[in-house]
Scaffold this motif. Sequence first.
Motif, PDB file in Angstrom:
ATOM      1  N   ARG A 140      40.327  25.516  -9.810  1.00 11.64           N
ATOM      2  CA  ARG A 140      38.936  25.368 -10.226  1.00 11.64           C
ATOM      3  C   ARG A 140      38.738  26.227 -11.451  1.00 11.64           C
ATOM      4  O   ARG A 140      38.958  27.441 -11.413  1.00 11.64           O
ATOM      5  N   VAL A 141      38.345  25.577 -12.541  1.00 14.73           N
ATOM      6  CA  VAL A 141      38.214  26.298 -13.807  1.00 14.73           C
ATOM      7  C   VAL A 141      36.939  25.875 -14.531  1.00 14.73           C
ATOM      8  O   VAL A 141      36.479  24.741 -14.388  1.00 14.73           O
ATOM      9  N   PRO A 142      36.362  26.777 -15.319  1.00 14.92           N
ATOM     10  CA  PRO A 142      35.209  26.385 -16.131  1.00 14.92           C
ATOM     11  C   PRO A 142      35.654  25.504 -17.280  1.00 14.92           C
ATOM     12  O   PRO A 142      36.837  25.446 -17.639  1.00 14.92           O
ATOM     13  N   LEU A 143      34.711  24.803 -17.869  1.00 10.90           N
ATOM     14  CA  LEU A 143      34.969  24.056 -19.091  1.00 10.90           C
ATOM     15  C   LEU A 143      34.656  24.961 -20.283  1.00 10.90           C
ATOM     16  O   LEU A 143      33.917  25.939 -20.152  1.00 10.90           O
ATOM     17  N   VAL A 144      35.210  24.603 -21.410  1.00  9.50           N
ATOM     18  CA  VAL A 144      34.977  25.379 -22.633  1.00  9.50           C
ATOM     19  C   VAL A 144      34.489  24.437 -23.724  1.00  9.50           C
ATOM     20  O   VAL A 144      35.037  23.344 -23.905  1.00  9.50           O
ATOM     21  N   LEU A 145      33.452  24.850 -24.415  1.00 10.79           N
ATOM     22  CA  LEU A 145      32.961  24.117 -25.575  1.00 10.79           C
ATOM     23  C   LEU A 145      33.789  24.552 -26.776  1.00 10.79           C
ATOM     24  O   LEU A 145      33.770  25.719 -27.174  1.00 10.79           O
ATOM     25  N   VAL A 146      34.564  23.605 -27.321  1.00 13.50           N
ATOM     26  CA  VAL A 146      35.443  23.922 -28.446  1.00 13.50           C
ATOM     27  C   VAL A 146      35.162  22.982 -29.615  1.00 13.50           C
ATOM     28  O   VAL A 146      34.705  21.850 -29.428  1.00 13.50           O
ATOM     29  N   GLY A 176      37.219  10.985 -20.599  1.00 19.20           N
ATOM     30  CA  GLY A 176      36.921   9.679 -20.030  1.00 19.20           C
ATOM     31  C   GLY A 176      35.502   9.572 -19.532  1.00 19.20           C
ATOM     32  O   GLY A 176      34.854  10.589 -19.246  1.00 19.20           O
ATOM     33  N   ASN A 177      35.003   8.364 -19.440  1.00 22.13           N
ATOM     34  CA  ASN A 177      33.653   8.136 -18.925  1.00 22.13           C
ATOM     35  C   ASN A 177      33.510   8.674 -17.504  1.00 22.13           C
ATOM     36  O   ASN A 177      34.353   8.416 -16.640  1.00 22.13           O
ATOM     37  N   GLY A 178      32.442   9.424 -17.287  1.00 23.28           N
ATOM     38  CA  GLY A 178      32.164   9.908 -15.949  1.00 23.28           C
ATOM     39  C   GLY A 178      32.940  11.125 -15.524  1.00 23.28           C
ATOM     40  O   GLY A 178      32.777  11.608 -14.399  1.00 23.28           O
ATOM     41  N   THR A 179      33.776  11.669 -16.394  1.00 23.42           N
ATOM     42  CA  THR A 179      34.518  12.877 -16.051  1.00 23.42           C
ATOM     43  C   THR A 179      33.578  14.089 -16.157  1.00 23.42           C
ATOM     44  O   THR A 179      32.519  14.010 -16.790  1.00 23.42           O
ATOM     45  N   PRO A 180      33.950  15.218 -15.555  1.00 21.70           N
ATOM     46  CA  PRO A 180      33.133  16.426 -15.739  1.00 21.70           C
ATOM     47  C   PRO A 180      32.935  16.775 -17.209  1.00 21.70           C
ATOM     48  O   PRO A 180      31.874  17.273 -17.601  1.00 21.70           O
ATOM     49  N   GLN A 181      33.964  16.495 -18.021  1.00 21.21           N
ATOM     50  CA  GLN A 181      33.854  16.769 -19.458  1.00 21.21           C
ATOM     51  C   GLN A 181      32.753  15.916 -20.094  1.00 21.21           C
ATOM     52  O   GLN A 181      31.956  16.414 -20.903  1.00 21.21           O
ATOM     53  N   HIS A 182      32.712  14.643 -19.726  1.00 23.90           N
ATOM     54  CA  HIS A 182      31.685  13.738 -20.250  1.00 23.90           C
ATOM     55  C   HIS A 182      30.303  14.164 -19.776  1.00 23.90           C
ATOM     56  O   HIS A 182      29.359  14.306 -20.563  1.00 23.90           O
ATOM     57  N   THR A 265      29.028  24.197 -15.106  1.00 23.34           N
ATOM     58  CA  THR A 265      29.893  23.213 -14.452  1.00 23.34           C
ATOM     59  C   THR A 265      31.333  23.722 -14.405  1.00 23.34           C
ATOM     60  O   THR A 265      31.713  24.638 -15.149  1.00 23.34           O
ATOM     61  N   TYR A 266      32.103  23.110 -13.527  1.00 22.49           N
ATOM     62  CA  TYR A 266      33.523  23.430 -13.391  1.00 22.49           C
ATOM     63  C   TYR A 266      34.313  22.137 -13.245  1.00 22.49           C
ATOM     64  O   TYR A 266      33.801  21.135 -12.757  1.00 22.49           O
ATOM     65  N   ALA A 267      35.565  22.201 -13.630  1.00 19.35           N
ATOM     66  CA  ALA A 267      36.510  21.134 -13.311  1.00 19.35           C
ATOM     67  C   ALA A 267      37.393  21.644 -12.188  1.00 19.35           C
ATOM     68  O   ALA A 267      37.839  22.789 -12.228  1.00 19.35           O
ATOM     69  N   TRP A 268      37.579  20.818 -11.169  1.00 22.46           N
ATOM     70  CA  TRP A 268      38.511  21.224 -10.111  1.00 22.46           C
ATOM     71  C   TRP A 268      39.496  20.103  -9.832  1.00 22.46           C
ATOM     72  O   TRP A 268      39.248  18.940 -10.128  1.00 22.46           O
ATOM     73  N   TYR A 269      40.618  20.489  -9.286  1.00 23.24           N
ATOM     74  CA  TYR A 269      41.723  19.568  -9.069  1.00 23.24           C
ATOM     75  C   TYR A 269      42.214  19.738  -7.629  1.00 23.24           C
ATOM     76  O   TYR A 269      42.581  20.847  -7.221  1.00 23.24           O
TER      77      TYR A 269
END
Length: 340
Positions: A140-146, A176-182, A265-269
């Motif tokens: 589980r990691v945060p996202l980064v605005l780059v 991709g559409n609907g991803t945490p990044q999107h 938000t976070y991305a987790w795997y």
Amino acid sequence: MAFKTDTLALPTLNRRHLLATAAAAAATGLSAGLATPALAQSWPAKPVTIVVPWPAGGPTDIGARPLAKLMQDALHQPFVIDNKGGSSGNIGAAMMLQAPADGHTLLLTSSATVVINPSLYKKMPFDPAKDLAPVTNVLRVPLVLVTHPSVPAADVKALLALIKAKPGEYIYASSGNGTPQHLTGDLFSDQIGVKMVHVPYKGSAPAIADLLAGHVPMMFDSLASIAPHIKSGKVKALAQTGARRSSLLPSVPTLAEAGLPGVETYAWYGLFAKAGTPPAVLQQINAEAVKAMKTPEFQQVLADTGSEFVGDTTANFATFVKAETEKWSRLVRQSGATID
């Protein structure tokens, strides 16, 4: 004489009884001897395939590949990573579900496939809540605005000025559409009150490639995958989406610190098996995965990616997945995003 006959007959009967008992015991022992190894080797009894429903080189691989190697070394069976990208993880996940529910084909995916896609796609090739059995969270990691270095903004405030100067025109990429990044990008856009142009890719790796080439100016991505490019100076990190700063990027503020507290938000795997996999096998997979995640080798992966240890029981992970599904479905509805 009768007495002598009886006394002579008794040992004969005892011998017959003992022989019969011994034969039965031997048969039982043989049966037990055959059954015990079978039980002990119930999983894995053959090579294990871990389907990663994203292109090779993306953030999911960062957790999947070391985990597979550690489990392979411990269990003495091949653990093979099979990257099957497309449709925000739906294609690979659906393919994984064609395999038997015996724990020899697993799924390691980002949260998008499991907790976002069901509310994003009008038609799903499977039902994550019914078709998947949660095993454990892995990262589980945060996202980064780059941003690309050519973008003339040293912080979020300067970036906002650029975006507001071109309302409805400024581009951001995603995996991709609907991803945490999107959805994080969409949430960011809502918070600043300016619409941006979303450019979806088929995974994080191709999106990052275009960012590095300067074809897109900015993106939100998992710290796990973007960290090497931040360290090399190939991209600029302006903010991170966690509740607190990552130890990996102590000088990079959170979006809350940058004046946008609504974007966390976070991305987790996570690791999943097919629903219907025997509970004992699920527990064994869980135990071996968590054991691997506690090794110094995997702990180094966590440190390198700015992640926290998130290994858990199958029951607790199932509860977490349910809560995440509710959270992200709200964000999908809020964004109005939908995919046919």
